[in-house]
Motif scaffolding. Sequence first.
Motif, PDB file in Angstrom:
ATOM      1  N   ALA A 166       0.818  -1.218   0.000  1.00 36.87           N
ATOM      2  CA  ALA A 166       0.000   0.000   0.000  1.00 36.87           C
ATOM      3  C   ALA A 166       0.852   1.269   0.000  1.00 36.87           C
ATOM      4  O   ALA A 166       0.497   2.262  -0.641  1.00 36.87           O
ATOM      5  CB  ALA A 166      -0.938  -0.006   1.209  1.00 36.87           C
ATOM      6  N   ALA A 167       1.980   1.240   0.699  1.00 40.41           N
ATOM      7  CA  ALA A 167       2.821   2.441   0.759  1.00 40.41           C
ATOM      8  C   ALA A 167       3.364   2.782  -0.621  1.00 40.41           C
ATOM      9  O   ALA A 167       3.349   3.947  -1.042  1.00 40.41           O
ATOM     10  CB  ALA A 167       3.965   2.224   1.740  1.00 40.41           C
ATOM     11  N   GLU A 168       3.834   1.773  -1.341  1.00 38.01           N
ATOM     12  CA  GLU A 168       4.352   2.020  -2.680  1.00 38.01           C
ATOM     13  C   GLU A 168       3.240   2.465  -3.617  1.00 38.01           C
ATOM     14  O   GLU A 168       3.432   3.354  -4.454  1.00 38.01           O
ATOM     15  CB  GLU A 168       5.014   0.758  -3.224  1.00 38.01           C
ATOM     16  N   LEU A 169       2.062   1.875  -3.492  1.00 39.10           N
ATOM     17  CA  LEU A 169       0.924   2.267  -4.324  1.00 39.10           C
ATOM     18  C   LEU A 169       0.514   3.703  -4.031  1.00 39.10           C
ATOM     19  O   LEU A 169      -0.004   4.398  -4.911  1.00 39.10           O
ATOM     20  CB  LEU A 169      -0.256   1.316  -4.093  1.00 39.10           C
ATOM     21  N   GLY A 170       0.715   4.145  -2.787  1.00 39.77           N
ATOM     22  CA  GLY A 170       0.418   5.527  -2.454  1.00 39.77           C
ATOM     23  C   GLY A 170       1.331   6.498  -3.183  1.00 39.77           C
ATOM     24  O   GLY A 170       0.915   7.597  -3.553  1.00 39.77           O
ATOM     25  N   ARG A 171       2.575   6.080  -3.409  1.00 41.49           N
ATOM     26  CA  ARG A 171       3.527   6.936  -4.129  1.00 41.49           C
ATOM     27  C   ARG A 171       3.313   6.863  -5.638  1.00 41.49           C
ATOM     28  O   ARG A 171       3.584   7.828  -6.351  1.00 41.49           O
ATOM     29  CB  ARG A 171       4.962   6.507  -3.785  1.00 41.49           C
ATOM     30  N   ASP A 172       2.846   5.701  -6.123  1.00 45.31           N
ATOM     31  CA  ASP A 172       2.652   5.500  -7.564  1.00 45.31           C
ATOM     32  C   ASP A 172       1.299   4.807  -7.778  1.00 45.31           C
ATOM     33  O   ASP A 172       1.246   3.620  -8.102  1.00 45.31           O
ATOM     34  CB  ASP A 172       3.797   4.652  -8.130  1.00 45.31           C
ATOM     35  N   PRO A 173       0.203   5.538  -7.583  1.00 40.14           N
ATOM     36  CA  PRO A 173      -1.122   4.902  -7.618  1.00 40.14           C
ATOM     37  C   PRO A 173      -1.504   4.397  -9.006  1.00 40.14           C
ATOM     38  O   PRO A 173      -1.118   4.989 -10.029  1.00 40.14           O
ATOM     39  CB  PRO A 173      -2.059   6.019  -7.159  1.00 40.14           C
ATOM     40  N   TRP A 174      -2.252   3.307  -9.022  1.00 35.82           N
ATOM     41  CA  TRP A 174      -2.802   2.763 -10.256  1.00 35.82           C
ATOM     42  C   TRP A 174      -4.163   3.386 -10.509  1.00 35.82           C
ATOM     43  O   TRP A 174      -4.905   3.694  -9.574  1.00 35.82           O
ATOM     44  CB  TRP A 174      -2.969   1.250 -10.152  1.00 35.82           C
ATOM     45  N   ARG A 175      -4.493   3.553 -11.777  1.00 36.05           N
ATOM     46  CA  ARG A 175      -5.822   4.043 -12.130  1.00 36.05           C
ATOM     47  C   ARG A 175      -6.857   2.955 -11.885  1.00 36.05           C
ATOM     48  O   ARG A 175      -6.647   1.781 -12.198  1.00 36.05           O
ATOM     49  CB  ARG A 175      -5.860   4.447 -13.599  1.00 36.05           C
ATOM     50  N   THR A 176      -7.981   3.347 -11.308  1.00 30.93           N
ATOM     51  CA  THR A 176      -9.087   2.415 -11.092  1.00 30.93           C
ATOM     52  C   THR A 176     -10.068   2.516 -12.242  1.00 30.93           C
ATOM     53  O   THR A 176     -10.514   3.613 -12.597  1.00 30.93           O
ATOM     54  CB  THR A 176      -9.801   2.716  -9.763  1.00 30.93           C
ATOM     55  N   ILE A 177     -10.371   1.383 -12.856  1.00 24.60           N
ATOM     56  CA  ILE A 177     -11.321   1.340 -13.963  1.00 24.60           C
ATOM     57  C   ILE A 177     -12.394   0.305 -13.664  1.00 24.60           C
ATOM     58  O   ILE A 177     -12.264  -0.502 -12.732  1.00 24.60           O
ATOM     59  CB  ILE A 177     -10.632   1.012 -15.309  1.00 24.60           C
ATOM     60  N   GLU A 178     -13.460   0.331 -14.436  1.00 23.09           N
ATOM     61  CA  GLU A 178     -14.525  -0.659 -14.317  1.00 23.09           C
ATOM     62  C   GLU A 178     -14.166  -1.852 -15.200  1.00 23.09           C
ATOM     63  O   GLU A 178     -13.828  -1.683 -16.376  1.00 23.09           O
ATOM     64  CB  GLU A 178     -15.865  -0.056 -14.744  1.00 23.09           C
ATOM     65  N   VAL A 179     -14.220  -3.043 -14.638  1.00 23.70           N
ATOM     66  CA  VAL A 179     -13.854  -4.256 -15.366  1.00 23.70           C
ATOM     67  C   VAL A 179     -15.072  -5.178 -15.430  1.00 23.70           C
ATOM     68  O   VAL A 179     -15.693  -5.464 -14.401  1.00 23.70           O
ATOM     69  CB  VAL A 179     -12.681  -4.983 -14.673  1.00 23.70           C
ATOM     70  N   VAL A 180     -15.423  -5.619 -16.636  1.00 23.81           N
ATOM     71  CA  VAL A 180     -16.535  -6.550 -16.811  1.00 23.81           C
ATOM     72  C   VAL A 180     -16.010  -7.955 -16.534  1.00 23.81           C
ATOM     73  O   VAL A 180     -15.079  -8.422 -17.197  1.00 23.81           O
ATOM     74  CB  VAL A 180     -17.125  -6.464 -18.228  1.00 23.81           C
ATOM     75  N   LEU A 181     -16.624  -8.647 -15.567  1.00 26.49           N
ATOM     76  CA  LEU A 181     -16.087  -9.915 -15.087  1.00 26.49           C
ATOM     77  C   LEU A 181     -16.997 -11.112 -15.320  1.00 26.49           C
ATOM     78  O   LEU A 181     -16.522 -12.253 -15.354  1.00 26.49           O
ATOM     79  CB  LEU A 181     -15.777  -9.806 -13.589  1.00 26.49           C
ATOM     80  N   ASP A 182     -18.294 -10.891 -15.469  1.00 27.98           N
ATOM     81  CA  ASP A 182     -19.214 -12.019 -15.583  1.00 27.98           C
ATOM     82  C   ASP A 182     -20.446 -11.570 -16.345  1.00 27.98           C
ATOM     83  O   ASP A 182     -20.655 -10.358 -16.562  1.00 27.98           O
ATOM     84  CB  ASP A 182     -19.595 -12.535 -14.188  1.00 27.98           C
ATOM     85  N   LEU A 183     -21.278 -12.528 -16.762  1.00 29.30           N
ATOM     86  CA  LEU A 183     -22.473 -12.191 -17.524  1.00 29.30           C
ATOM     87  C   LEU A 183     -23.470 -13.323 -17.489  1.00 29.30           C
ATOM     88  O   LEU A 183     -23.138 -14.460 -17.139  1.00 29.30           O
ATOM     89  CB  LEU A 183     -22.109 -11.906 -18.987  1.00 29.30           C
ATOM     90  N   ASP A 184     -24.714 -12.994 -17.835  1.00 29.56           N
ATOM     91  CA  ASP A 184     -25.748 -13.993 -18.080  1.00 29.56           C
ATOM     92  C   ASP A 184     -25.646 -14.340 -19.563  1.00 29.56           C
ATOM     93  O   ASP A 184     -26.143 -13.608 -20.425  1.00 29.56           O
ATOM     94  CB  ASP A 184     -27.122 -13.421 -17.746  1.00 29.56           C
ATOM     95  N   VAL A 185     -24.994 -15.456 -19.878  1.00 29.26           N
ATOM     96  CA  VAL A 185     -24.684 -15.794 -21.265  1.00 29.26           C
ATOM     97  C   VAL A 185     -25.949 -15.933 -22.098  1.00 29.26           C
ATOM     98  O   VAL A 185     -26.044 -15.407 -23.213  1.00 29.26           O
ATOM     99  CB  VAL A 185     -23.845 -17.085 -21.337  1.00 29.26           C
ATOM    100  N   THR A 186     -26.939 -16.628 -21.571  1.00 30.37           N
ATOM    101  CA  THR A 186     -28.152 -16.903 -22.343  1.00 30.37           C
ATOM    102  C   THR A 186     -28.892 -15.618 -22.692  1.00 30.37           C
ATOM    103  O   THR A 186     -29.286 -15.398 -23.847  1.00 30.37           O
ATOM    104  CB  THR A 186     -29.085 -17.848 -21.564  1.00 30.37           C
TER     105      THR A 186
END
Length: 319
Positions: free
Chosen positions: A284-304
């Motif tokens: 977390a400390a390193e991420l605080g110095r070099d934060p990653w961008r947060t995006i929306e990720v599609v992970l699952d779906l109703d296939v039918t």
Amino acid sequence: MPVHPIVLDVDTGTDDALAILYAVQHPDVDVRGISCVAGNASLEQVVANTHKVLDAASAPEIPVAAGAVKPLIERTRQEEAFHGEDGLGGIVLPGTERTPSRLTAVELLRQQIVDADTTVTLVGLAPQTNIAMLLTLHPEVADHLERILFMGGSAGTGNITAVAEFNVWQDPEAATCVIESGVPVTMYGLDVFTRLTVPQKHAERFAASDHPAQRLAGELLLRRGSRADGSQQEYVGQIGDAGALVYLTHPELFTTASHPTRVNLSGIGRGQTIVDRRTVAQDAAELGRDPWRTIEVVLDLDVTKAAQAFIDVMNAYAA
């Protein structure tokens, strides 16, 4: 339902073609313009394919512009295994009277986004070179974008390599530019891309249709069940890129989550989208110095239900 004003960025191969057929027929999607980039085929072929698909769909005169012929840094690495040299798996379509816009892809995207009477969604279905150049040369477009929805990446495994998906692998620097742009971003990746399929009976029914768009959809679905080198596989039926448009119009059929995400730019994992799904980060400390961008990720779906949404739009062509 509200209309979704969109601009498309494509490298029209078999699944981009399915996405275009879906987008121009769906009553809640307003396609304002289409930019083209080399990827599944050469740039010239991509532009021609896009025009021919629009013809099959009896689409209005949507402006189509040519863009990048190669990635920002990488050499061009055309994907021919599943799309063929022509991008459409050898499907022969009639010639077209449509002509490309005099604007470049970046100029067309800027015009259609900035001049729109509402915010626009930019849907990227290809290597993101055009989009990265747009955001770099014209940062003002960010204020006019609802979001960027791109097909690419994965929270799990890759396809072109063990960890990298083709569109991001083709131009990882461009994908980095998009993810870190500050514009709201949604990633429609391989986690759902490989699962959204149409039953073979519908593909065969479409292929036998008298309507050009339905017939093309069926031929594309059937062609995506075999390799471009002629070696046959069992029917697959993936709608591929078109799934990103199904997500746009039917988000309730999909599961998404917000995650910090970064593109790997070096080594054996180059082109991997690293999606941080941890609940506790020990760095977390390193991420605080070099934060990653947060995006929306599609992970699952109703296939039918998602497949039925695609089928319903293809059915509408002959209604």
